[in-house]
Write a protein that holds these residues in place. Structure first.
Motif, mmCIF file in Angstrom:
data_model
loop_
_atom_site.group_PDB
_atom_site.id
_atom_site.type_symbol
_atom_site.label_atom_id
_atom_site.label_comp_id
_atom_site.label_asym_id
_atom_site.label_seq_id
_atom_site.Cartn_x
_atom_site.Cartn_y
_atom_site.Cartn_z
ATOM 1 N N ILE A 204 -61.576 6.342 90.709
ATOM 2 C CA ILE A 204 -62.948 6.588 90.250
ATOM 3 C C ILE A 204 -63.130 5.835 88.933
ATOM 4 O O ILE A 204 -63.093 6.400 87.840
ATOM 5 N N VAL A 205 -63.264 4.528 89.069
ATOM 6 C CA VAL A 205 -63.465 3.632 87.938
ATOM 7 C C VAL A 205 -64.819 2.964 88.142
ATOM 8 O O VAL A 205 -65.071 2.377 89.199
ATOM 9 N N LEU A 206 -65.690 3.093 87.165
ATOM 10 C CA LEU A 206 -67.092 2.711 87.335
ATOM 11 C C LEU A 206 -67.324 1.278 86.854
ATOM 12 O O LEU A 206 -66.823 0.889 85.795
ATOM 13 N N PRO A 207 -68.057 0.482 87.641
ATOM 14 C CA PRO A 207 -68.308 -0.917 87.275
ATOM 15 C C PRO A 207 -68.934 -1.031 85.893
ATOM 16 O O PRO A 207 -69.733 -0.177 85.517
ATOM 17 N N PRO A 208 -68.560 -2.039 85.129
ATOM 18 C CA PRO A 208 -67.697 -3.190 85.467
ATOM 19 C C PRO A 208 -66.237 -2.985 85.065
ATOM 20 O O PRO A 208 -65.483 -3.959 84.990
ATOM 21 N N PHE A 209 -65.837 -1.767 84.826
ATOM 22 C CA PHE A 209 -64.499 -1.510 84.296
ATOM 23 C C PHE A 209 -63.452 -1.535 85.415
ATOM 24 O O PHE A 209 -63.759 -1.291 86.583
ATOM 25 N N LEU A 287 -65.968 5.115 97.728
ATOM 26 C CA LEU A 287 -65.784 6.196 96.758
ATOM 27 C C LEU A 287 -66.276 5.760 95.379
ATOM 28 O O LEU A 287 -66.984 6.509 94.685
ATOM 29 N N GLN A 288 -65.929 4.559 94.998
ATOM 30 C CA GLN A 288 -66.373 4.031 93.707
ATOM 31 C C GLN A 288 -67.893 3.936 93.666
ATOM 32 O O GLN A 288 -68.528 4.337 92.675
ATOM 33 N N ASN A 289 -68.489 3.442 94.736
ATOM 34 C CA ASN A 289 -69.953 3.329 94.797
ATOM 35 C C ASN A 289 -70.610 4.709 94.774
ATOM 36 O O ASN A 289 -71.663 4.898 94.145
ATOM 37 N N LEU A 290 -69.986 5.677 95.449
ATOM 38 C CA LEU A 290 -70.514 7.042 95.481
ATOM 39 C C LEU A 290 -70.631 7.601 94.078
ATOM 40 O O LEU A 290 -71.683 8.127 93.678
ATOM 41 N N TYR A 291 -69.551 7.463 93.299
ATOM 42 C CA TYR A 291 -69.554 8.039 91.959
ATOM 43 C C TYR A 291 -70.375 7.212 90.980
ATOM 44 O O TYR A 291 -70.934 7.765 90.024
ATOM 45 N N TYR A 316 -65.375 11.419 86.241
ATOM 46 C CA TYR A 316 -66.746 11.873 86.502
ATOM 47 C C TYR A 316 -67.224 12.901 85.482
ATOM 48 O O TYR A 316 -67.817 13.906 85.817
ATOM 49 N N TYR A 317 -66.973 12.583 84.212
ATOM 50 C CA TYR A 317 -67.348 13.476 83.122
ATOM 51 C C TYR A 317 -68.255 12.762 82.120
ATOM 52 O O TYR A 317 -68.156 11.546 81.929
ATOM 53 N N VAL A 318 -69.109 13.556 81.481
ATOM 54 C CA VAL A 318 -69.993 13.031 80.443
ATOM 55 C C VAL A 318 -69.919 13.973 79.245
ATOM 56 O O VAL A 318 -70.118 15.183 79.375
ATOM 57 N N MET A 319 -69.644 13.401 78.083
ATOM 58 C CA MET A 319 -69.667 14.163 76.836
ATOM 59 C C MET A 319 -71.068 14.073 76.240
ATOM 60 O O MET A 319 -71.553 12.974 75.930
ATOM 61 N N VAL A 320 -71.729 15.228 76.083
ATOM 62 C CA VAL A 320 -73.101 15.295 75.586
ATOM 63 C C VAL A 320 -73.098 15.884 74.181
ATOM 64 O O VAL A 320 -72.421 16.893 73.920
ATOM 65 N N PHE A 364 -70.175 15.258 87.054
ATOM 66 C CA PHE A 364 -71.182 14.889 88.045
ATOM 67 C C PHE A 364 -70.592 14.699 89.445
ATOM 68 O O PHE A 364 -71.125 13.930 90.261
ATOM 69 N N ALA A 365 -69.514 15.416 89.753
ATOM 70 C CA ALA A 365 -68.945 15.379 91.104
ATOM 71 C C ALA A 365 -69.675 16.385 91.991
ATOM 72 O O ALA A 365 -69.088 17.327 92.542
ATOM 73 N N LYS A 366 -70.967 16.191 92.110
ATOM 74 C CA LYS A 366 -71.820 17.107 92.858
ATOM 75 C C LYS A 366 -72.781 16.330 93.747
ATOM 76 O O LYS A 366 -73.007 15.133 93.549
ATOM 77 N N LYS A 367 -73.356 17.037 94.723
ATOM 78 C CA LYS A 367 -74.404 16.432 95.541
ATOM 79 C C LYS A 367 -75.546 15.986 94.634
ATOM 80 O O LYS A 367 -75.787 16.571 93.573
#
Length: 394
Positions: A204-209, A287-291, A316-320, A364-367
């Motif tokens: 689960i590595v998000l583009p472009p990383f 999977l990568q595209n999904l996340y 799949y985490y966000v620090m707010v 954000f690992a949710k529908k």
């Protein structure tokens, strides 16, 4: 009465798991504990149904069934760029949680020191303390959560036995760059230190990383214990199938620790999980595209709610940042938010050695509909906070 172990004075129960209980109490949308609300790949579900009828239902070899280890070695050899021997280099564990504990117990003696980056996944400090070792904290500096090279070298100068590396990172979503990993590797070799790598979000590595396995760097396989699991990759967090990959002089000892901790991972689940390990490369691209899509949906909602955050690079985490609403205990804030706003998060302070209360962690690992529901609720966060009822959590 006899006294409980003094080790337990140095950490609490898991705030992550506690916040799931808070979410359940108030009926809040649970974006705290990181598990999906969608099903695993159908191939795994179908195979699990077959295994229920045909077995196996008894113990497997304690360090993992032969077929599971062979399938895992084939997959990971390809992705890690290493020749992994299924007979000597793998220990199958009860989730990556046990894998990390086994790794720590295998290499650390009482009084050893272990480098832990801060912020950190909360288990790492508990693992270190339960082993009788002492954590050395090295800060990751926001907003990019990068380490200072001089601070890291000073930590290595204390002659630690191991460094814990979470990549991609929980809780920040940071993906360590190749330059950062090269520097960690340089110091690990120079100071003769093990690296315990938690790579549960490896796919689960998000583009472009891009993700680099530290064990694949020159001179690092011999001193790296790579820990991961199937939980996040195949959306089967409840199956508790993890593993260690390391050279045989490490695994032959890790197997002893694992044997006396849990004996072995569930035999029928290992058999069913073969369907996941044998999926084609296209699954990991999807999977990568999904996340990546889920991240975009969630961050769009946070933007519309006017919330400040650190954009994740992986996991799949966000620090707010909640500092504009509250300057007190983030634990109090999270319980208030679960009750009054209807969304559960994890207090950021549970991840920091430093006294930092300005962040909460969402996942954000949710529908997509769950994420939209959550951000629609968060759109009222500022309004509800302004009413001055932040202490109304009874």
């Amino acid at each position: 009465m006899p006294k409980i172990s003094k080790r337990l004075d140095f950490f609490t129960d898991s705030l992550i798991r506690r916040m799931t209980r808070v979410a359940n109490k108030y009926g809040a949308t649970n974006l705290s504990q990181g598990f999906p609300d969608f099903d695993p790949p159908q191939e795994l579900v179908n195979e699990l149904k077959k295994v229920a009828d045909t077995g196996p239902h008894q113990y497997e070899i304690t360090w993992g069934s032969q077929k599971f280890r062979e399938a895992l070695a084939k997959k990971q050899s390809k992705y890690m760029g290493l020749a992994i021997n299924p007979d000597t280099d793998i220990v199958v564990t009860c989730g990556s949680t046990e894998a990390m504990m086994v790794a720590m117990m295998t290499v650390c003696d009482h009084g050893d020191k272990v480098i832990v980056f801060s912020p950190f996944y909360e288990n790492y400090v508990a693992d270190t303390i339960l082993c009788g070792a002492e954590p050395i904290y090295v800060p990751l500096h926001p907003p990019q959560f990068s380490f200072d090279k001089d601070e890291l070298r000073s930590a290595f100068a204390q002659n630690p036995k191991a460094l814990v590396l979470c990549n991609p990172s929980n809780p920040t979503g940071k993906v360590f760059s190749r330059d950062e990993l090269d520097y960690i590797a340089q110091l690990a070799i120079e100071y003769d230190t093990f690296v315990i790598a938690d790579e549960v979000y490896e796919h689960i590595v998000l583009p472009p990383f891009e993700h680099t396995y530290i064990a694949s760097l020159p001179g690092m396989y011999e001193r790296t214990i790579s820990c991961s699991s199937l939980s996040k990759t195949y959306s089967i967090t409840g199956w508790r199938l993890g593993y260690i990959i390391a050279p045989s002089f490490i695994t032959e000892n890790a197997r002893k620790v694992h044997d006396f901790l849990t004996v072995g991972a569930a035999a029928p689940l290992q058999a069913a999980a073969l369907a996941g390990l044998n999926l084609p490369d296209s699954y990991y691209i999807k999977l990568q595209n999904l996340y990546d899509n889920k991240k975009k949906v969630f961050l769009k909602g946070l933007d519309e709610a006017g919330l400040k955050y650190v954009e994740p690079q992986g996991a799949y985490y966000v620090m707010v940042d909640i500092s504009e609403f509250w300057d007190g205990s983030d634990v109090v804030f999270c319980e208030w938010m679960a009750k009054e706003v209807g969304v559960a998060a994890v207090p950021g302070s549970s991840f920091f050695k430093e006294d930092i209360n300005k962040y909460v962690r969402f996942h954000f690992a949710k529908k997509e509909e769950t994420l939209i529901e959550a951000t629609n609720k968060l759109a009222f966060l500022r309004e509800k906070a302004a009413k001055g009822n932040l202490l109304n959590i009874n």
